[in-house]
Every structure is written in C-alpha cells, then in structure tokens.
Design a protein around this motif. Structure first.
Motif, PDB file in Angstrom:
ATOM      1  N   LYS A  23       0.884  -1.158   0.000  1.00 16.51           N
ATOM      2  CA  LYS A  23       0.000   0.000   0.000  1.00 16.51           C
ATOM      3  C   LYS A  23       0.925   1.213   0.000  1.00 16.51           C
ATOM      4  N   PRO A  24       1.212   1.757  -1.197  1.00 19.30           N
ATOM      5  CA  PRO A  24       2.240   2.796  -1.297  1.00 19.30           C
ATOM      6  C   PRO A  24       1.941   4.065  -0.498  1.00 19.30           C
ATOM      7  N   THR A  25       0.682   4.404  -0.336  1.00 15.13           N
ATOM      8  CA  THR A  25       0.353   5.614   0.419  1.00 15.13           C
ATOM      9  C   THR A  25      -0.116   5.227   1.810  1.00 15.13           C
ATOM     10  N   LYS A  26       0.069   6.098   2.752  1.00 11.26           N
ATOM     11  CA  LYS A  26      -0.306   5.818   4.142  1.00 11.26           C
ATOM     12  C   LYS A  26      -1.738   6.255   4.471  1.00 11.26           C
ATOM     13  N   VAL A  27      -2.466   6.791   3.484  1.00  9.85           N
ATOM     14  CA  VAL A  27      -3.828   7.249   3.743  1.00  9.85           C
ATOM     15  C   VAL A  27      -4.752   6.051   3.949  1.00  9.85           C
ATOM     16  N   GLN A  28      -5.827   6.271   4.688  1.00 12.04           N
ATOM     17  CA  GLN A  28      -6.747   5.196   5.036  1.00 12.04           C
ATOM     18  C   GLN A  28      -7.363   4.548   3.801  1.00 12.04           C
ATOM     19  N   ASN A  29      -7.721   5.335   2.810  1.00 11.87           N
ATOM     20  CA  ASN A  29      -8.390   4.814   1.621  1.00 11.87           C
ATOM     21  C   ASN A  29      -7.420   4.482   0.502  1.00 11.87           C
ATOM     22  N   GLY A  30      -6.148   4.336   0.808  1.00 15.57           N
ATOM     23  CA  GLY A  30      -5.144   4.070  -0.223  1.00 15.57           C
ATOM     24  C   GLY A  30      -5.355   2.728  -0.905  1.00 15.57           C
ATOM     25  N   LYS A  31      -5.009   2.667  -2.177  1.00  9.99           N
ATOM     26  CA  LYS A  31      -5.194   1.448  -2.965  1.00  9.99           C
ATOM     27  C   LYS A  31      -4.154   0.407  -2.604  1.00  9.99           C
ATOM     28  N   TRP A  32      -4.603  -0.833  -2.489  1.00  6.99           N
ATOM     29  CA  TRP A  32      -3.717  -1.965  -2.263  1.00  6.99           C
ATOM     30  C   TRP A  32      -3.254  -2.496  -3.605  1.00  6.99           C
ATOM     31  N   PHE A  33      -2.063  -3.059  -3.641  1.00  3.56           N
ATOM     32  CA  PHE A  33      -1.553  -3.743  -4.818  1.00  3.56           C
ATOM     33  C   PHE A  33      -1.123  -5.138  -4.378  1.00  3.56           C
ATOM     34  N   CYS A  34      -1.973  -6.134  -4.637  1.00  6.85           N
ATOM     35  CA  CYS A  34      -1.699  -7.516  -4.263  1.00  6.85           C
ATOM     36  C   CYS A  34      -1.130  -8.247  -5.474  1.00  6.85           C
TER      37      CYS A  34
END
Length: 86
Positions: free
Chosen positions: A52-63
């Motif tokens: 999760k490159p950004t630390k924001v709550q709604n940040g996009k996951w990259f699995c």
C-alpha cells in the motif's frame, strides 16, 4: 518434427510466471481468495505479497496476482433470495 504438449502443471507454471508482474486491488483479490478476512490472513502470514504505497486510510492496495491465484478458492455460496412484496 517434435510434438511438444504442455501438461496442466506446465500451463499452471506459465500462468503464475506471467501473472507475477501483475497486481489486483483489494476487492478483486478478496473476491478471488474467498473473502476479505481470508485475504487479510494470507497477507498477514506473508503468503500473499501486498503493498500500500500511500499511508492514507483509503489508499489502494496492490496484491501480487500470482500469489492471489495460488490461493484462489471456489465460492459455494448460494445467491440471496429476494422477498416478494405483497
């Protein structure tokens, strides 16, 4: 002329290799592995690589798509019944 036929294991290995450079989002990955809880458990155990490159709550996951496909599960859940209005 040689007749080379791939076995199902060979085909699966090719799929994992090709999908190793691809990613799925959290919702799509959860749908493939059988639920959000199972996805979180697999990520926590280190079986699925996710970032999760950004630390924001709604940040996009990259699995990692290859890891997600390794732990894919078939859903046997029946669709909900819709109540008829009287």
């Amino acid at each position: 002329m040689t007749d080379f036929r791939m076995t199902s294991d060979d085909k699966l290995a090719v799929i994992y290799t090709v999908m190793n450079s691809k990613t799925f989002g959290q919702r799509e990955a959860a749908d493939i592995v059988g639920g959000r809880g199972r996805l979180f458990r697999l990520v926590g155990e280190g079986k699925i690589r996710a970032e999760k490159p950004t630390k924001v709550q709604n940040g996009k996951w990259f699995c990692n798509a290859s890891d997600v496909l390794r732990y894919a599960a078939v859903s046997y859940r029946k669709p909900r019944k819709v109540k008829k209005k009287k």
